[in-house]
Scaffold this active site. Sequence first.
Site, short mmCIF file in Angstrom:
data_model
loop_
_atom_site.label_atom_id
_atom_site.label_comp_id
_atom_site.label_asym_id
_atom_site.label_seq_id
_atom_site.Cartn_x
_atom_site.Cartn_y
_atom_site.Cartn_z
N GLY A 93 33.09 40.53 41.30
CA GLY A 93 32.94 42.04 41.13
C GLY A 93 33.83 42.84 40.20
N CYS A 94 34.32 42.38 39.76
CA CYS A 94 36.06 42.97 38.42
C CYS A 94 35.77 42.56 37.51
CB CYS A 94 37.56 42.96 39.45
SG CYS A 94 37.79 43.66 41.26
#
Length: 145
Positions: free
Chosen positions: A51-52
């Site tokens: 998710g980064c």
Amino acid sequence: MTTINERQDAIIEEFEGFTDWMDRYAYIIELGNALPALDERYKTADNLIDGCQSRVWLQADCGDDGVMHLQADSDALIVKGIIAMLVRVLDGATPQQVLDADLYFIERIGLREHLSPTRSNGLLAMVKQVRAYALAFKARQEAQQ
């Protein structure tokens, strides 16, 4: 040992000294640069946070003392500073304290409103991952009792 809220309040106080967001970004980068280096053996796919946009590694342990020990690194300067603040606030807390924590410092220093949507999602992913570790450590502690 200071509490999670005391550590958050200290960060808020540090940021109150800056009126300009460029100064705040520079300070966030400084915090990232001060983060102790993460041992290369922890820079694995298992420790990468999903998710980064940039690469962020988070290594978490819970020792016999019952508190969490967090280490992290990132290949992006601002993100490294953000994870450094999370580590500073949550390292040394028990899993239950991490799960119960209201991470208000993010809002109070104005960070959320000054992050791009992708960095904001990354920040949420970092918090979610720390809480997932806390949940796992708590379950392990309860199973051992």
